[in-house]
Scaffold this motif. Structure first.
Motif, mmCIF file in Angstrom:
data_model
loop_
_atom_site.group_PDB
_atom_site.id
_atom_site.type_symbol
_atom_site.label_atom_id
_atom_site.label_comp_id
_atom_site.label_asym_id
_atom_site.label_seq_id
_atom_site.Cartn_x
_atom_site.Cartn_y
_atom_site.Cartn_z
ATOM 1 N N GLU A 276 0.668 -1.163 -0.017
ATOM 2 C CA GLU A 276 0.008 -0.290 -0.170
ATOM 3 C C GLU A 276 0.860 1.273 -0.161
ATOM 4 O O GLU A 276 0.625 2.412 -0.860
ATOM 5 C CB GLU A 276 -0.805 0.140 0.828
ATOM 6 N N GLN B 187 2.238 1.842 -3.281
ATOM 7 C CA GLN B 187 1.705 2.609 -4.221
ATOM 8 C C GLN B 187 1.490 3.991 -4.657
ATOM 9 O O GLN B 187 1.204 4.320 -6.213
ATOM 10 C CB GLN B 187 -0.283 2.068 -4.480
ATOM 11 N N GLY C 133 1.404 5.261 -9.368
ATOM 12 C CA GLY C 133 -0.048 6.233 -9.762
ATOM 13 C C GLY C 133 -0.369 5.773 -9.134
ATOM 14 O O GLY C 133 -2.617 6.303 -9.232
ATOM 15 N N ARG C 134 -0.830 5.337 -8.248
ATOM 16 C CA ARG C 134 -2.372 4.825 -6.956
ATOM 17 C C ARG C 134 -2.322 5.498 -5.998
ATOM 18 O O ARG C 134 -0.836 6.072 -5.337
ATOM 19 C CB ARG C 134 -2.655 3.571 -7.445
ATOM 20 N N ASN C 135 -2.904 5.281 -4.743
ATOM 21 C CA ASN C 135 -2.997 6.513 -3.544
ATOM 22 C C ASN C 135 -3.332 4.898 -2.959
ATOM 23 O O ASN C 135 -3.593 4.126 -2.998
ATOM 24 C CB ASN C 135 -4.463 7.675 -3.558
ATOM 25 N N CYS C 136 -2.804 5.535 -1.567
ATOM 26 C CA CYS C 136 -2.982 4.730 -0.672
ATOM 27 C C CYS C 136 -4.145 4.457 0.386
ATOM 28 O O CYS C 136 -4.344 5.827 0.201
ATOM 29 C CB CYS C 136 -1.156 5.038 0.403
ATOM 30 N N ASP C 137 -4.649 3.411 0.587
ATOM 31 C CA ASP C 137 -5.747 3.537 1.442
ATOM 32 C C ASP C 137 -5.425 2.488 2.652
ATOM 33 O O ASP C 137 -5.035 1.377 2.400
ATOM 34 C CB ASP C 137 -6.552 3.194 0.535
ATOM 35 N N ASP D 215 -7.871 -0.693 2.319
ATOM 36 C CA ASP D 215 -7.635 -1.582 1.094
ATOM 37 C C ASP D 215 -6.053 -2.202 2.104
ATOM 38 O O ASP D 215 -5.723 -3.488 2.225
ATOM 39 C CB ASP D 215 -6.427 -1.358 0.085
#
Length: 152
Positions: free
Chosen positions: A1, A4, A8-12, A15
């Motif tokens: 996570e 990420q 180009g994704r966001n850490c959540d 998730d």
């Protein structure tokens, strides 16, 4: 996570918690059960859930994906069951009792899953049953008829 952000994704956080829950569930299953029973349990649960809980519009593309899912899912389930049988049960191929033992549990699981699907209102698909049975039979037959070649 945490990594990420670099792709180009966001850490959540939620998730991450879901990932952690999945990892812990796997560790718990593998600490309670041996590998083969745990893998059979997880595979069976995934097949049951995907067969009964996911509904979509019946397009041609979805039909192909559904058919491929049933083919590969039940072939994989039969393969896991046969590996379990070969490691933990005394009967070995090419005994007829072995063939019955290799075919019966995956077929029973298929019938239970498809019956539940019909009772739950998701419909009854003869095509899914035929494809799944073909996968089970092909895997069992491959092991049954190649057993003499695998003997040391």
């Amino acid at each position: 996570e945490w990594l990420q952000g670099y792709v180009g994704r966001n850490c959540d956080v939620m998730d991450f918690i879901a990932d952690l829950a999945g990892a812990l569930t796997g560790l718990i299953l593998l600490s309670i059960f041996l590998f083969w029973p745990a893998s059979l349990l997880v595979t069976s649960a995934v097949i049951f859930i995907l067969t009964n809980l996911i509904q979509a519009a019946p397009t041609d593309q979805l039909r192909v994906i559904n058919t491929a899912f049933h083919l590969f899912a039940y072939a994989f389930l039969a393969l896991l069951w046969i590996q379990y049988m070969n490691r933990l049960l005394p009967i070995k191929p090419p005994q007829p009792k072995w063939l019955i033992g290799a075919l019966t549990p995956p077929t029973a699981f298929l019938l239970v899953t498809e019956s539940f699907s019909a009772i739950a209102g998701n419909g009854f698909s003869l095509e899914n049953i035929i494809v799944s049975l073909a996968a089970i039979v092909l895997v069992a037959a491959a092991f049954y008829f190649t057993a003499p070649l695998r003997k040391h």
